[in-house]
Motif scaffolding. Structure first.
Motif, mmCIF file in Angstrom:
data_model
loop_
_atom_site.group_PDB
_atom_site.id
_atom_site.type_symbol
_atom_site.label_atom_id
_atom_site.label_comp_id
_atom_site.label_asym_id
_atom_site.label_seq_id
_atom_site.Cartn_x
_atom_site.Cartn_y
_atom_site.Cartn_z
ATOM 1 N N ILE A 275 0.850 -1.208 0.000
ATOM 2 C CA ILE A 275 0.000 0.000 0.000
ATOM 3 C C ILE A 275 0.882 1.254 0.000
ATOM 4 O O ILE A 275 0.626 2.215 -0.719
ATOM 5 C CB ILE A 275 -0.950 0.001 1.216
ATOM 6 C CG1 ILE A 275 -1.990 -1.121 1.079
ATOM 7 C CG2 ILE A 275 -1.671 1.338 1.350
ATOM 8 C CD1 ILE A 275 -2.771 -1.391 2.344
ATOM 9 N N LYS A 276 1.926 1.198 0.802
ATOM 10 C CA LYS A 276 2.845 2.345 0.878
ATOM 11 C C LYS A 276 3.456 2.613 -0.503
ATOM 12 O O LYS A 276 3.502 3.755 -0.965
ATOM 13 C CB LYS A 276 3.944 2.041 1.892
ATOM 14 C CG LYS A 276 4.905 3.173 2.125
ATOM 15 C CD LYS A 276 6.028 2.715 3.024
ATOM 16 C CE LYS A 276 7.197 3.668 2.924
ATOM 17 N NZ LYS A 276 8.443 3.070 3.382
ATOM 18 N N ILE A 279 0.634 4.011 -3.037
ATOM 19 C CA ILE A 279 0.251 5.432 -2.963
ATOM 20 C C ILE A 279 1.402 6.358 -3.342
ATOM 21 O O ILE A 279 1.169 7.494 -3.733
ATOM 22 C CB ILE A 279 -0.345 5.832 -1.593
ATOM 23 C CG1 ILE A 279 0.691 5.685 -0.489
ATOM 24 C CG2 ILE A 279 -1.624 5.105 -1.267
ATOM 25 C CD1 ILE A 279 0.320 6.489 0.740
ATOM 26 N N SER A 280 2.637 5.837 -3.254
ATOM 27 C CA SER A 280 3.761 6.702 -3.630
ATOM 28 C C SER A 280 3.687 7.108 -5.106
ATOM 29 O O SER A 280 4.240 8.137 -5.493
ATOM 30 C CB SER A 280 5.090 6.007 -3.332
ATOM 31 O OG SER A 280 5.298 4.921 -4.214
ATOM 32 N N PHE A 282 1.112 8.125 -6.572
ATOM 33 C CA PHE A 282 0.189 9.254 -6.710
ATOM 34 C C PHE A 282 0.691 10.474 -5.940
ATOM 35 O O PHE A 282 -0.034 11.454 -5.818
ATOM 36 C CB PHE A 282 -1.209 8.851 -6.227
ATOM 37 C CG PHE A 282 -1.799 7.750 -7.060
ATOM 38 C CD1 PHE A 282 -2.392 8.034 -8.280
ATOM 39 C CD2 PHE A 282 -1.717 6.428 -6.658
ATOM 40 C CE1 PHE A 282 -2.904 7.025 -9.072
ATOM 41 C CE2 PHE A 282 -2.229 5.408 -7.445
ATOM 42 C CZ PHE A 282 -2.827 5.712 -8.656
ATOM 43 N N SER A 283 1.905 10.350 -5.437
ATOM 44 C CA SER A 283 2.476 11.463 -4.687
ATOM 45 C C SER A 283 2.777 12.617 -5.638
ATOM 46 O O SER A 283 3.340 12.427 -6.708
ATOM 47 C CB SER A 283 3.758 10.976 -4.010
ATOM 48 O OG SER A 283 4.582 12.073 -3.734
ATOM 49 N N PHE A 284 2.421 13.817 -5.223
ATOM 50 C CA PHE A 284 2.712 14.994 -6.054
ATOM 51 C C PHE A 284 4.213 15.276 -6.072
ATOM 52 O O PHE A 284 4.719 15.900 -6.984
ATOM 53 C CB PHE A 284 1.941 16.215 -5.553
ATOM 54 C CG PHE A 284 0.459 16.124 -5.804
ATOM 55 C CD1 PHE A 284 -0.056 15.206 -6.703
ATOM 56 C CD2 PHE A 284 -0.434 16.959 -5.143
ATOM 57 C CE1 PHE A 284 -1.423 15.110 -6.947
ATOM 58 C CE2 PHE A 284 -1.794 16.875 -5.380
ATOM 59 C CZ PHE A 284 -2.287 15.948 -6.272
ATOM 60 N N ARG A 285 4.893 14.830 -5.016
ATOM 61 C CA ARG A 285 6.354 14.963 -5.025
ATOM 62 C C ARG A 285 6.922 14.178 -6.211
ATOM 63 O O ARG A 285 7.792 14.641 -6.933
ATOM 64 C CB ARG A 285 6.942 14.433 -3.715
ATOM 65 C CG ARG A 285 8.453 14.622 -3.595
ATOM 66 C CD ARG A 285 9.002 13.846 -2.421
ATOM 67 N NE ARG A 285 8.458 14.290 -1.157
ATOM 68 C CZ ARG A 285 8.894 15.357 -0.496
ATOM 69 N NH1 ARG A 285 9.872 16.081 -0.998
ATOM 70 N NH2 ARG A 285 8.365 15.704 0.646
ATOM 71 N N PHE A 288 5.174 15.896 -9.689
ATOM 72 C CA PHE A 288 5.444 17.283 -10.070
ATOM 73 C C PHE A 288 6.797 17.824 -9.614
ATOM 74 O O PHE A 288 7.288 18.787 -10.175
ATOM 75 C CB PHE A 288 4.360 18.209 -9.488
ATOM 76 C CG PHE A 288 3.039 18.075 -10.177
ATOM 77 C CD1 PHE A 288 2.817 18.673 -11.400
ATOM 78 C CD2 PHE A 288 2.019 17.343 -9.607
ATOM 79 C CE1 PHE A 288 1.603 18.549 -12.046
ATOM 80 C CE2 PHE A 288 0.798 17.207 -10.239
ATOM 81 C CZ PHE A 288 0.581 17.807 -11.466
#
Lengths: 511, 194
Positions: A275-276, A279-280, A282-285, A288
Motif C-alpha cells: 500500500i505504501k 500510494i507513492s 500518486f504522490s505529487f512529489r 510534479f
C-alpha cells in the motif's frame, strides 16, 4: 473524417515526431547498457539468426542475469537492417511508436469525448479534450523521455493504446475480427515489457467484463476472446512460472525488503508495504517535484508533469467526478490499476514501470483545462488561453533548455557515454597488442565492444588479476577507469567525458 | 448507531495519526523554502551553459524564476496525497476528497469553500515564510481545517444509507489501522526529529 481532424492529426504527429527524433542519436548522450544489449542481439539475429548466446530466434533473450521479452529486439532487428548498427536504429522503434501513440490518443479521444456541448472555438477550429490531450502528450516531458531512449515500455504503451482503440471499434461494429485484433495488440504489450504482464490483463479484464455485462449479444464472442487471449499468452505464463521467468521479479521484488519471522508478521507487513508503494505513485512529489530521481528516467530536479498542469489536474479530477461521462469510470480504473504491478517492485515509486499513467493523467489534465476554459465567458476565455499558453510555453522551453544544453552534460554517466570512445580508441591500438584486457570496474564493457565492434577480442579481469609472464612486456593493452594512484608513465591514452569538467572516463595502459 | 460507531472509530484513528506528528517538530523545516543556497545553485547550473547566448541564460536562470519554481514546488506538497494521508489517515483522506467534492459541487457551499481555502492558504504561506513559526499552531491549524472537511465528507458519504458505503468505510478503516504501524517512518520524511 473531417478535414480539420486530419490536419490536426498531421500537425500533432509532426510535432511529436520532431520532438522525439530531433538529435536522438546524440541526446540522450550515449547508449545505455540495455540499449547496447538490445542492439547487439538484434544485429546478431539479423546476421546469424541467433542471439548473442547462439540460441536461434529465441522467444526469451538472456541478458545480464535475467531474460528480456522479444518484441522490441525483433523490431530493432528491422531498424538495424534499414539504418545499420547504430544508436539511431536502436532508438528508432521507441521514437516511432512514441510518436504514433500521440496520434492514436487523439483518434481515440475524438471518439470517447465526442459530445462536448461547449466546444472551444477559435477561428472555425474546434478544440476539445482530444486536441488538448494529444498536444499535451506530444510535449509531455515524461513521454518524451521514454520515447527518445530505447525503452521497451514505451512501445508496450503503444500496443495498449492501440488495443483500446481497436476494442472501441469493436464496441461500435461488433465484429469478432476487431475483438481478436485488439486482444492481439494487448498481448503484444505483454511480450514487449514485463510490467505489462500485470497491467494488461487487468485492463483487458475490465474491458471484457464491460462488454460481457453491457452487450449480452456479444457474450459468446467475449468468451472466445478470453480463450484467444489466454492461448496467445500461455507461453509467457508458463515461462513466468520458471526460475528464469521469475529472475527479474525476484531481483526487484518489494517482498525481499521485508524480513518477517512469522506468517502473522508477513500478513501485516506485506500489505502495508505494498500500500505504501502504491500510494507513492500518486504522490505529487513524484509527479510534479522530483520524479524518481534516476537520471535515465528524467532530468534531475524536474517532475514528470509540468508545474503549470497542477491546478488543472485538481480541476480535472473533481470536474470529471462531477460529470456524467461514463468513460470517467474506465479512466479512473485504468489510472488505479497501472501502478499495481510496480507496487510489488522496488524502487518505488519508479517512473519507467508506471509510464502508462501518463495517458490517464494527461486526459484528466486536458479535461481540467477544457472544463476551466469552457466555464469562462468568451473575453475571459481568450485572456485565460493567452496566460496559460505563455506559462506553459515558458515552462516547456525551460525544459527543452535543460534537456538539450544541460542533460547531455550532467547525466552523461547515466547513459553509458564514454564506452563508444573506448571501443573506437581500442580499434586504433588493436593491431599493436596481442592481448586486450578490461578492468571489471569498467562495468559490462563487453556488450559495448560487441555492439560497436564485435571483432575486437577482449578479456574482462578482476582486481586480483596478474598478467601472465608468458605474455611478455609491452604486448598487453589494459583498459581501466581512473584511479588516483595511477602512474602516468605506462598510460598511452585517455578517454574524457564530454561534460564541463572533462572528467576522465578510462585510461589505456601498456603492460 | 453504526454511523456513530464509525465516526468514533475514525476520530480515534485520526487522533493516533496526528499524534505521530506531534512526536516530532519543525514541520516548517521540510516545507520552508530556503533562499540561502540559491546563488550557489544558480552558479552550479550556469556552469553548464557554455556557448549559450546570454539572454537565454538570463531568461532561464534568474533568482525570480528560481524563487517561483521553488515556492510552487513546496506549495504543491501541501496537497500531496501522501502527505495528506499521513496527516489525516486513509479514511480521513477519503473523507477529505469527498468533502471537497461535495463543497465544490453545491453552489450554496461555494462561499464556505472559499473561506476554507483562503484560511488554509494563509497558514501554508505562513509555513513557507522564514522560521521561526510555531510548529504546534501551524500544523494543528492545517490538521484541524483538513479534518473538518474530512468529517464533513464522511458525514455526506454515510448520508447515502447504502450498504456499500459501510463496506468502503470498513476497508478504509482497516487500511488506516495497518498504516498506523508504518506511519512514524513516513512522518520522518516530512519533519525533522530533534
Amino acid at each position: 473524417m473531417k478535414r480539420s481532424v486530419i490536419l490536426f492529426a498531421l500537425f500533432v504527429t509532426l510535432l511529436a515526431g520532431f520532438l522525439r527524433f530531433y538529435k536522438i542519436t546524440t541526446n540522450p548522450p550515449g547508449l545505455y547498457i540495455d540499449e547496447a544489449s538490445i542492439g547487439y542481439n538484434a544485429y546478431s539475429l539479423l546476421k546469424t539468426g541467433k542471439d548473442e548466446f547462439g540460441v536461434p530466434h529465441p522467444l526469451w533473450f538472456r541478458s545480464f542475469g535475467d531474460y528480456k521479452v522479444p518484441v522490441y529486439i525483433y523490431m530493432t532487428e528491422g531498424s538495424i537492417a534499414i539504418f545499420g548498427k547504430n544508436e539511431f536504429a536502436v532508438r528508432f522503434p521507441s521514437a516511432l511508436f512514441g510518436t504514433l501513440t500521440v496520434t492514436l490518443v487523439y483518434l481515440l479521444l475524438r471518439n470517447l469525448f465526442p459530445n462536448e456541448k461547449k466546444k472551444l472555438r477559435f477561428k472555425n477550429f474546434d478544440i476539445g479534450v482530444a486536441e488538448i490531450a494529444a498536444f499535451l502528450l506530444a510535449i509531455s516531458p515524461w513521454h518524451l523521455q521514454f520515447s527518445r531512449g530505447g525503452f521497451e515500455v514505451n512501445v508496450g504503451l503503444f500496443f495498449v493504446v492501440f488495443g483500446c482503440y481497436i476494442l472501441w471499434i469493436y464496441w461500435k461494429k461488433q465484429s469478432l475480427f476487431f475483438l481478436l485484433l485488439g486482444l492481439f495488440s494487448f498481448s503484444a504489450s505483454i511480450y514487449t515489457y514485463p510490467v505489462y504482464r500485470i497491467i494488461t490483463p487487468l485492463i483487458v479484464g475490465v474491458l471484457l467484463l464491460l462488454f460481457f455485462l453491457k452487450k449480452p449479444s456479444l457474450r459468446y464472442q467475449v468468451l472466445l476472446g478470453i480463450l484467444f487471449f489466454a492461448v496467445i499468452n500461455l507461453p509467457i505464463v508458463l515461462f513466468s512460472l520458471t526460475s528464469a521467468g521469475t529472475a527479474r521479479f525476484v531481483e526487484t521484488s518489494a517482498f525481499s525488503e521485508y524480513k518477517t519471522k512469522s506468517l502473522a508478521e508477513a500478513l501485516l507487513t506485506y500489505p502495508t508495504g505494498i500500500i505504501k508503494n502504491y500510494i507513492s505513485f500518486f504522490s505529487f512529489r513524484f509527479l510534479f517535484v522530483s520524479g524518481d530521481g534516476i537520471g535515465r528516467h528524467q532530468i534531475v530536479n524536474f517532475g514528470l508533469l509540468p508545474l503549470w498542469q497542477f491546478p488543472f489536474l485538481i480541476i480535472g479530477f473533481f470536474s470529471l467526478l462531477k460529470s456524467k461521462l461514463k468513460i470517467k469510470y474506465l479512466l479512473f480504473i485504468f489510472l488505479a490499476v497501472i501502478p499495481v504491478g510496480a507496487s510489488i517492485a522496488v524502487p518505488s515509486p519508479q517512473t519507467l514501470r508506471t509510464l502508462p499513467m501518463v495517458i490517464p493523467l494527461t486526459i484528466i489534465i486536458s479535461w481540467g483545462v477544457y472544463a476551466f476554459l469552457t466555464s469562462l465567458k468568451k473575453k475571459k476565455q481568450l485572456a485565460a488561453v493567452l496566460i496559460i499558453s505563455i506559462v506553459a510555453l515558458y515552462e516547456f522551453l525551460f525544459y527543452l533548455h535543460f534537456y538539450y544544453v544541460h542533460y547531455s552534460k550532467t547525466n552523461i554517466l547515466d547513459w553509458g557515454a564514454g564506452y563508444k570512445e573506448v571501443v573506437e580508441k581500442t580499434e586504433k591500438y588493436q593491431k599493436k597488442y596481442d592481448h586486450i584486457v578490461v578492468d571489471h570496474k569498467m562495468g559490462l564493457t563487453y556488450i559495448y565492444f560487441k555492439f560497436y565492434n564485435d571483432k575486437i577480442p577482449i578479456e574482462t579481469v578482476s582486481d586480483e588479476w596478474k598478467k601472465p609472464q608468458s605474455w611478455g612486456d609491452g604486448h598487453t593493452l589494459y583498459i581501466r577507469p581512473y584511479y588516483q594512484d595511477e602512474q602516468t608513465t605506462k598510460i598511452i591514452d585517455t578517454v574524457y567525458l564530454k561534460n564541463e569538467n572533462k572528467d576522465v572516463f578510462a585510461r589505456f595502459w601498456v603492460l | 448507531m453504526i454511523r456513530k460507531i464509525i465516526f468514533i472509530a475514525v476520530a480515534v484513528i485520526d487522533f493516533i495519526t496526528l499524534r505521530f506528528w506531534f512526536a516530532c517538530s519543525h514541520l516548517e523545516d521540510r516545507f520552508y523554502f530556503s533562499r540561502f543556497d540559491m546563488q550557489l545553485r544558480l552558479d552550479d547550473v550556469i556552469h553548464n551553459d557554455t556557448g549559450v547566448p546570454y539572454f537565454i541564460i538570463h531568461l532561464f536562470h534568474n533568482k525570480l524564476i528560481q524563487t517561483v519554481i521553488d515556492v510552487v514546488k513546496e506549495y504543491i506538497l501541501f496537497w500531496d496525497p501522501v502527505f495528506l494521508i499521513q496527516l489525516l489517515s486513509f479514511v480521513g483522506f477519503f473523507g477529505f476528497i469527498y468533502g471537497l467534492y461535495k463543497l465544490g459541487i453545491k453552489k450554496q457551499r461555494r462561499k464556505l469553500f472559499l473561506i476554507w481555502f483562503i484560511s488554509i492558504s494563509v497558514i501554508q504561506l505562513w509555513i513557507l515564510l522564514p522560521p521561526p513559526n510555531p510548529f504546534l499552531l501551524t500544523t494543528g491549524l492545517i490538521a484541524v481545517l483538513c479534518q473538518a472537511v474530512a468529517f464533513y465528507g464522511l458525514w455526506q458519504f454515510t448520508a447515502q444509507k447504502k450498504w456499500y458505503v459501510y463496506i468502503v468505510l470498513l476497508i478504509l478503516i482497516a487500511v488506516s489501522v495497518l498504516w498506523i504501524f508504518i506511519l512514524p517512518q513516513n512522518v520522518y520524511n516530512y519533519c525533522i526529529k530533534q
